[in-house]
Design a protein around this motif. Structure first.
Motif, PDB file in Angstrom:
ATOM      1  N   MET A   1       0.827  -1.205   0.000  1.00 30.51           N
ATOM      2  CA  MET A   1       0.000   0.000   0.000  1.00 30.51           C
ATOM      3  C   MET A   1       0.862   1.255   0.000  1.00 30.51           C
ATOM      4  SD  MET A   1      -2.831   1.221   2.835  1.00 30.51           S
ATOM      5  CE  MET A   1      -1.572   1.544   4.062  1.00 30.51           C
ATOM      6  N   PHE A   2       2.004   1.245   0.737  1.00 28.23           N
ATOM      7  CA  PHE A   2       2.806   2.455   0.889  1.00 28.23           C
ATOM      8  C   PHE A   2       3.353   2.939  -0.438  1.00 28.23           C
ATOM      9  CE2 PHE A   2       3.311   0.462   5.155  1.00 28.23           C
ATOM     10  CZ  PHE A   2       2.655   1.436   5.865  1.00 28.23           C
ATOM     11  N   GLN A   3       3.713   1.987  -1.336  1.00 26.55           N
ATOM     12  CA  GLN A   3       4.312   2.389  -2.587  1.00 26.55           C
ATOM     13  C   GLN A   3       3.323   3.059  -3.520  1.00 26.55           C
ATOM     14  OE1 GLN A   3       3.805  -0.711  -1.617  1.00 26.55           O
ATOM     15  NE2 GLN A   3       3.137  -2.043  -3.292  1.00 26.55           N
ATOM     16  N   ASN A   4       2.019   3.022  -3.187  1.00 24.62           N
ATOM     17  CA  ASN A   4       1.010   3.627  -4.036  1.00 24.62           C
ATOM     18  C   ASN A   4       0.784   5.099  -3.726  1.00 24.62           C
ATOM     19  OD1 ASN A   4       0.514   1.206  -5.381  1.00 24.62           O
ATOM     20  ND2 ASN A   4      -1.015   0.561  -3.897  1.00 24.62           N
ATOM     21  N   VAL A   5       1.354   5.619  -2.660  1.00 26.25           N
ATOM     22  CA  VAL A   5       1.166   7.022  -2.310  1.00 26.25           C
ATOM     23  C   VAL A   5       1.947   7.892  -3.288  1.00 26.25           C
ATOM     24  CG1 VAL A   5       1.487   8.778  -0.541  1.00 26.25           C
ATOM     25  CG2 VAL A   5       0.791   6.466   0.102  1.00 26.25           C
ATOM     26  N   ILE A   6       1.260   8.832  -3.960  1.00 26.81           N
ATOM     27  CA  ILE A   6       1.901   9.626  -5.000  1.00 26.81           C
ATOM     28  C   ILE A   6       2.236  11.032  -4.540  1.00 26.81           C
ATOM     29  CG2 ILE A   6       0.819   8.316  -6.857  1.00 26.81           C
ATOM     30  CD1 ILE A   6      -1.249  10.508  -7.123  1.00 26.81           C
ATOM     31  N   ILE A   7       1.737  11.453  -3.367  1.00 28.43           N
ATOM     32  CA  ILE A   7       2.049  12.793  -2.871  1.00 28.43           C
ATOM     33  C   ILE A   7       3.545  12.883  -2.569  1.00 28.43           C
ATOM     34  CG2 ILE A   7       1.653  14.440  -1.006  1.00 28.43           C
ATOM     35  CD1 ILE A   7      -1.147  13.396  -0.746  1.00 28.43           C
ATOM     36  N   GLY A   8       4.206  13.879  -3.130  1.00 27.42           N
ATOM     37  CA  GLY A   8       5.634  14.048  -2.923  1.00 27.42           C
ATOM     38  C   GLY A   8       6.494  13.487  -4.031  1.00 27.42           C
ATOM     39  N   GLN A   9       5.898  12.736  -4.965  1.00 29.39           N
ATOM     40  CA  GLN A   9       6.667  12.160  -6.061  1.00 29.39           C
ATOM     41  C   GLN A   9       6.603  13.069  -7.280  1.00 29.39           C
ATOM     42  OE1 GLN A   9       6.349   7.954  -6.798  1.00 29.39           O
ATOM     43  NE2 GLN A   9       5.234   7.604  -4.911  1.00 29.39           N
ATOM     44  N   TYR A  10       7.674  13.040  -8.065  1.00 25.56           N
ATOM     45  CA  TYR A  10       7.768  13.862  -9.270  1.00 25.56           C
ATOM     46  C   TYR A  10       7.949  12.959 -10.478  1.00 25.56           C
ATOM     47  CZ  TYR A  10       9.802  16.963 -12.788  1.00 25.56           C
ATOM     48  OH  TYR A  10      10.069  17.640 -13.948  1.00 25.56           O
ATOM     49  N   VAL A  11       7.125  13.171 -11.499  1.00 26.40           N
ATOM     50  CA  VAL A  11       7.182  12.392 -12.734  1.00 26.40           C
ATOM     51  C   VAL A  11       7.623  13.329 -13.854  1.00 26.40           C
ATOM     52  CG1 VAL A  11       5.911  10.941 -14.350  1.00 26.40           C
ATOM     53  CG2 VAL A  11       5.351  10.862 -11.914  1.00 26.40           C
ATOM     54  N   ALA A  12       8.798  13.104 -14.381  1.00 25.12           N
ATOM     55  CA  ALA A  12       9.369  13.989 -15.401  1.00 25.12           C
ATOM     56  C   ALA A  12       8.902  13.558 -16.787  1.00 25.12           C
ATOM     57  CB  ALA A  12      10.893  13.973 -15.313  1.00 25.12           C
ATOM     58  N   VAL A  13       7.855  14.193 -17.274  1.00 23.34           N
ATOM     59  CA  VAL A  13       7.360  13.957 -18.629  1.00 23.34           C
ATOM     60  C   VAL A  13       7.077  15.318 -19.271  1.00 23.34           C
ATOM     61  CG1 VAL A  13       6.357  11.682 -18.164  1.00 23.34           C
ATOM     62  CG2 VAL A  13       4.992  13.725 -17.764  1.00 23.34           C
ATOM     63  N   PRO A  14       7.193  15.420 -20.587  1.00 21.20           N
ATOM     64  CA  PRO A  14       6.912  16.709 -21.246  1.00 21.20           C
ATOM     65  C   PRO A  14       5.412  16.982 -21.333  1.00 21.20           C
ATOM     66  CG  PRO A  14       7.504  15.045 -22.878  1.00 21.20           C
ATOM     67  CD  PRO A  14       7.678  14.396 -21.534  1.00 21.20           C
TER      68      PRO A  14
ATOM     69  N   MET B   1      -7.177  17.955 -16.187  1.00 16.40           N
ATOM     70  CA  MET B   1      -5.860  18.318 -15.684  1.00 16.40           C
ATOM     71  C   MET B   1      -4.926  17.112 -15.609  1.00 16.40           C
ATOM     72  SD  MET B   1      -5.705  21.585 -15.196  1.00 16.40           S
ATOM     73  CE  MET B   1      -6.660  21.615 -16.728  1.00 16.40           C
ATOM     74  N   VAL B   2      -5.474  15.971 -15.211  1.00 22.64           N
ATOM     75  CA  VAL B   2      -4.665  14.743 -15.153  1.00 22.64           C
ATOM     76  C   VAL B   2      -4.197  14.356 -16.557  1.00 22.64           C
ATOM     77  CG1 VAL B   2      -4.681  12.285 -14.597  1.00 22.64           C
ATOM     78  CG2 VAL B   2      -5.748  13.917 -13.039  1.00 22.64           C
ATOM     79  N   LEU B   3      -5.092  14.483 -17.540  1.00 19.14           N
ATOM     80  CA  LEU B   3      -4.718  14.155 -18.919  1.00 19.14           C
ATOM     81  C   LEU B   3      -3.678  15.137 -19.452  1.00 19.14           C
ATOM     82  CD1 LEU B   3      -8.212  13.230 -20.411  1.00 19.14           C
ATOM     83  CD2 LEU B   3      -6.405  11.674 -19.664  1.00 19.14           C
ATOM     84  N   LEU B   4      -3.829  16.417 -19.114  1.00 11.28           N
ATOM     85  CA  LEU B   4      -2.849  17.412 -19.560  1.00 11.28           C
ATOM     86  C   LEU B   4      -1.472  17.171 -18.947  1.00 11.28           C
ATOM     87  CD1 LEU B   4      -4.726  20.850 -19.580  1.00 11.28           C
ATOM     88  CD2 LEU B   4      -3.761  19.631 -21.533  1.00 11.28           C
ATOM     89  N   SER B   5      -1.438  16.633 -17.730  1.00 14.58           N
ATOM     90  CA  SER B   5      -0.152  16.390 -17.063  1.00 14.58           C
ATOM     91  C   SER B   5       0.627  15.253 -17.714  1.00 14.58           C
ATOM     92  CB  SER B   5      -0.379  16.068 -15.590  1.00 14.58           C
ATOM     93  OG  SER B   5      -0.998  14.794 -15.448  1.00 14.58           O
ATOM     94  N   LYS B   6      -0.069  14.395 -18.480  1.00 12.23           N
ATOM     95  CA  LYS B   6       0.532  13.230 -19.144  1.00 12.23           C
ATOM     96  C   LYS B   6       1.137  12.228 -18.164  1.00 12.23           C
ATOM     97  CE  LYS B   6       1.488  15.449 -23.574  1.00 12.23           C
ATOM     98  NZ  LYS B   6       2.520  15.739 -24.617  1.00 12.23           N
ATOM     99  N   VAL B   7       0.749  12.329 -16.893  1.00 10.09           N
ATOM    100  CA  VAL B   7       1.136  11.318 -15.910  1.00 10.09           C
ATOM    101  C   VAL B   7       0.304  10.068 -16.191  1.00 10.09           C
ATOM    102  CG1 VAL B   7       1.206  10.737 -13.455  1.00 10.09           C
ATOM    103  CG2 VAL B   7       1.713  13.058 -14.207  1.00 10.09           C
ATOM    104  N   PRO B   8       0.898   8.877 -16.203  1.00  9.40           N
ATOM    105  CA  PRO B   8       0.137   7.656 -16.514  1.00  9.40           C
ATOM    106  C   PRO B   8      -1.091   7.509 -15.622  1.00  9.40           C
ATOM    107  CG  PRO B   8       2.485   7.185 -16.475  1.00  9.40           C
ATOM    108  CD  PRO B   8       2.338   8.596 -16.014  1.00  9.40           C
ATOM    109  N   ILE B   9      -2.231   7.187 -16.242  1.00  8.61           N
ATOM    110  CA  ILE B   9      -3.481   7.039 -15.496  1.00  8.61           C
ATOM    111  C   ILE B   9      -3.360   5.942 -14.453  1.00  8.61           C
ATOM    112  CG2 ILE B   9      -5.949   6.566 -15.690  1.00  8.61           C
ATOM    113  CD1 ILE B   9      -5.114   9.193 -16.911  1.00  8.61           C
ATOM    114  N   SER B  10      -2.654   4.865 -14.800  1.00  7.03           N
ATOM    115  CA  SER B  10      -2.486   3.771 -13.839  1.00  7.03           C
ATOM    116  C   SER B  10      -1.732   4.236 -12.605  1.00  7.03           C
ATOM    117  CB  SER B  10      -1.738   2.607 -14.501  1.00  7.03           C
ATOM    118  OG  SER B  10      -0.469   3.037 -14.989  1.00  7.03           O
TER     119      SER B  10
END
Length: 266
Positions: A1-14, A55-64
């Motif tokens: 469960m802990f690895q699913n927390v996304i707060i604080g993580q940065y995803v470098a995508v254009p 906004m999530v789609l614009l960020s291009k962060v994977p939906i999964s």
């Protein structure tokens, strides 16, 4: 469960959101958080959900990746919905389940709270997902700089906030490792009386606190070795640049807020 927390993580995508100035993202999301609490009907909530998905789609962060980040709070959302369903006694009775009666107002309030929690987590998570820790620190410091007139240490406060966000995933990964190690030694965190479960947390909390203090000490020594003495007299290698995209982002957030306020009177 802990690895699913996304707060604080940065995803470098254009993406468009990645190219925005951190100050505009912080200001826009702060405004959107206030806007979410102004929604009082389904039209406004539908717009908020659609806007958040956009906004999530614009960020291009994977939906999964975003979906995994929502898993840790789904239990909290479900508990909140059930509390509203069975404890709200307003409106018309939809159906009766044993000694409990479910009212349409309880269903309505439960759905509103679920939407608010999920959209709040997604929008606030987008800040760290689309902003590097360095840019986030600079943006916070810039926004807090007017408070220096009342002797608020804006630089140090922004640094502490960004370090706290940066180390959230690190400590969660550490907690995951310690939990698996303790379970391999026979510690049971899921069964038994409540008192036994609380006692079982001690082998998890003690090494986690020790690790946290050790990391804090190492970080302090590293900053001191590099000559860090606070924000006074420091120059910046990278300067924040406010462009037309940032004006558009803030203007869209303000326009969206006015639309939600207008829908309150429908």
């Amino acid at each position: 469960m802990f690895q699913n927390v996304i707060i604080g993580q940065y995803v470098a995508v254009p993406s468009v959101l990645h190219r925005l100035d951190p100050r505009s993202k912080l200001a826009s999301v702060s405004l959107l958080v206030l806007i979410i609490f102004l929604a009082n009907n389904w039209y406004a909530n539908a717009l908020i959900v659609g806007f958040t998905i956009g906004m999530v789609l614009l960020s291009k962060v994977p939906i999964s990746f975003v979906y995994k980040g929502l898993k840790p709070i789904l239990l909290l959302v479900l508990i909140t919905v059930f509390l509203h369903l069975f404890m709200t006694r307003e409106g018309n009775i939809l159906f009766t389940l044993g000694p409990f009666s479910i009212y349409d107002e309880g269903l309505n309030q439960g759905a509103f709270i679920a939407i608010r929690l999920l959209t709040l987590v997604m929008l606030t998570s987008l800040i760290t997902l689309t902003t590097s820790p360095i840019d986030l620190t600079d943006g916070l410091e810039s926004l807090l700089s007017p408070l220096k007139k009342i002797r608020l240490p804006a630089h140090e406060l922004a640094l502490m906030m960004s370090i706290a966000l940066r180390f959230i995933p690190t400590f969660l990964q550490e907690a995951e490792k310690i939990t698996k190690a303790q379970m391999a030694r026979g510690v049971d965190f899921t069964t038994g009386p409540l008192t036994e479960r609380v006692k079982a947390l001690l082998p998890l909390l003690v090494p986690l606190f020790i690790s946290a203090f050790k990391r804090a000490e190492d970080l302090a020594l590293a900053m001191e070795a590099r000559g860090y003495r606070g924000g006074e007299g420091r120059t910046k290698y990278r300067l924040l640049v406010w462009t037309w995209r940032d004006w558009v982002a803030v203007a869209l957030a303000c326009a969206f807020g006015l639309l939600i306020i207008t829908l309150r009177f429908l």
